[in-house]
Design a protein around this motif. Structure first.
Motif, short mmCIF file in Angstrom:
data_model
loop_
_atom_site.label_atom_id
_atom_site.label_comp_id
_atom_site.label_asym_id
_atom_site.label_seq_id
_atom_site.Cartn_x
_atom_site.Cartn_y
_atom_site.Cartn_z
N LYS A 72 0.82 -1.21 0.00
CA LYS A 72 0.00 0.00 0.00
C LYS A 72 0.86 1.26 0.00
O LYS A 72 1.96 1.28 0.53
N ARG A 73 0.30 2.30 -0.60
CA ARG A 73 0.96 3.60 -0.57
C ARG A 73 1.20 4.04 0.87
O ARG A 73 0.34 3.89 1.73
N SER A 75 3.23 2.80 3.03
CA SER A 75 3.69 1.75 3.94
C SER A 75 5.17 1.92 4.23
O SER A 75 5.97 2.20 3.34
N ASP A 98 0.50 -4.33 5.61
CA ASP A 98 0.92 -3.27 4.69
C ASP A 98 0.51 -3.56 3.26
O ASP A 98 0.80 -2.76 2.36
N THR A 99 -0.15 -4.69 3.02
CA THR A 99 -0.44 -5.09 1.65
C THR A 99 -1.94 -5.10 1.38
O THR A 99 -2.76 -5.17 2.29
N GLY A 100 -2.27 -5.03 0.11
CA GLY A 100 -3.65 -5.13 -0.34
C GLY A 100 -3.77 -6.20 -1.39
O GLY A 100 -2.77 -6.73 -1.88
N ASP A 309 2.15 -2.63 -8.52
CA ASP A 309 1.48 -3.83 -8.04
C ASP A 309 1.58 -4.93 -9.09
O ASP A 309 1.62 -4.70 -10.27
N ASP A 334 -2.21 2.22 -8.75
CA ASP A 334 -2.02 2.11 -7.31
C ASP A 334 -0.55 1.95 -6.95
O ASP A 334 -0.17 1.14 -6.13
N PRO A 336 2.82 2.56 -5.05
CA PRO A 336 3.13 3.12 -3.73
C PRO A 336 3.91 4.40 -3.85
O PRO A 336 4.46 4.74 -4.89
#
Length: 341
Positions: A72-73, A75, A98-100, A309, A334, A336
């Motif tokens: 994620k941005r 993080s 911290d992840t999606g 990603d 998306d 980061p």
């Protein structure tokens, strides 16, 4: 001005110094380390210093290309010291929080020991009585084996610690007691038990005698190694039970008993260096040799994720992410925040 490596080495040294100041400090570390039992002690220490609530960590490439998850941005990476090359450096890992996920991503599933697993787990452990008694007996047996293999290493570093005034036999007894109670606490916490119901402040008194950087590192390394051996065995039994139950197979438990002399299962490969110079003992393969943590400088924030990603499929087990074949492709959306992570 200290380098980043020196800064995080100092953070590790400051954190380590506080570990055995109190039972609560030590128990907090044990709970965190038990979740990350596939990492070595010196990496467990730095993860605990920066993210004590971390549950499953991996580097950026593993999350991105093998797990199909994006970082994620914003993080912040968890800095780990890497001495595997010619020059010391820092590498970064991220916790699962911290992840999606994308549509093709798979969930991070950590094994959990439940009531239906207790009998099967109990059968691979040593001793008599219930599961908690067997965990304690197994931990003590492995602690004694560890002492037999590494006693000279430990005796060489007791100077200026509270252990210094003891004779060799007493140092060995205190070491084994400290490792056994710490390992039991860590294993029980990872298995969903409440070890505080069994262990009081007085049980941890031997731990407080490890009060120098070298002795704390020796104790932490021993506890990490012994805990990993037991938890890997429990993990294997839990997964075997679930697999057999899923396919309606009869429950089989072969090769029962956690053997002291059996070689320790290797920690996950990939982004971690392999420990070197493992001491050779006749008819026994020794646990990892003692590790010590360098120290200098002040702490600074870790870098943030900065790559696109990627979608993929895989699965994970405690702390480290298992490698599988890549799938999916890069997705430039998306992205980061830019940084030096």
């Amino acid at each position: 001005m200290p380098t980043k490596y020196e800064t995080f080495a100092e953070l590790a040294a400051r954190t380590e110094k506080l570990l055995t100041d109190s039972a609560e400090s030590w128990k907090s570390f044990l709970v965190a380390a038990a979740r990350l039992y596939k990492y070595p002690y010196h990496e467990q220490l730095l993860i605990f210093a920066q993210r004590p609530d971390a549950t499953a960590c991996a580097d950026y490439e593993t999350w991105n290309k093998r797990m199909g998850r994006y970082v994620k941005r914003g993080s912040t990476g968890i800095a780990l010291l890497d001495d595997s090359g010619i020059y010391p450096k820092i590498r970064y890992v991220f916790d699962v929080s911290d992840t999606g996920t994308r549509a093709s991503s798979r969930d991070v599933k950590l094994w959990t020991m439940e009531e239906r697993h207790r009998d099967a787990v109990s059968e691979i452990l040593e001793g008599n009585g219930g599961l908690t008694d067997k965990i304690e007996d197994t931990a003590l047996g492995l602690a004694m084996d560890y002492w037999n293999d590494h006693s000279r290493d430990v005796l060489d570093i007791v100077a200026n610690s509270f252990l210094e005034e003891y004779n060799i036999d007493t140092i060995g007894a205190r070491f084994c007691k400290a490792v056994a109670v710490s390992t039991s606490y860590a294993v029980m916490s990872r298995c969903g038990m409440n070890p505080d119901e069994l262990f009081g402040h007085e049980d941890f008194l031997p731990v407080f005698e490890f009060n120098t950087p070298d002795t704390i590192a020796a104790l932490g390394t021993a506890v990490s190694d012994v805990s990993e051996r037991i938890l890997r065995q429990i993990e294997a039994i839990v997964k075997k039970y679930e697999k057999e139950n899923e396919h309606d197979k009869p429950e089989l438990h072969e090769n029962r008993g956690l053997q002291h002399s059996e070689p320790e299962t290797e920690r996950d490969a990939g982004d971690r260096k392999v420990r070197q110079n493992e001491e050779k003992i006749p008819q026994r393969e020794s646990p990892d040799t003692l590790q010590q943590t360098p120290s200098v400088g002040e702490a600074v924030p870790a870098p943030r994720g900065d790559r696109p990603d990627v979608e993929a499929e895989t699965r994970t087990v405690d702390g480290r992410v298992s490698e599988v074949e890549r799938s999916g492709r890069d997705d430039e959306s998306d992205r980061p925040d830019e940084g030096d992570g």
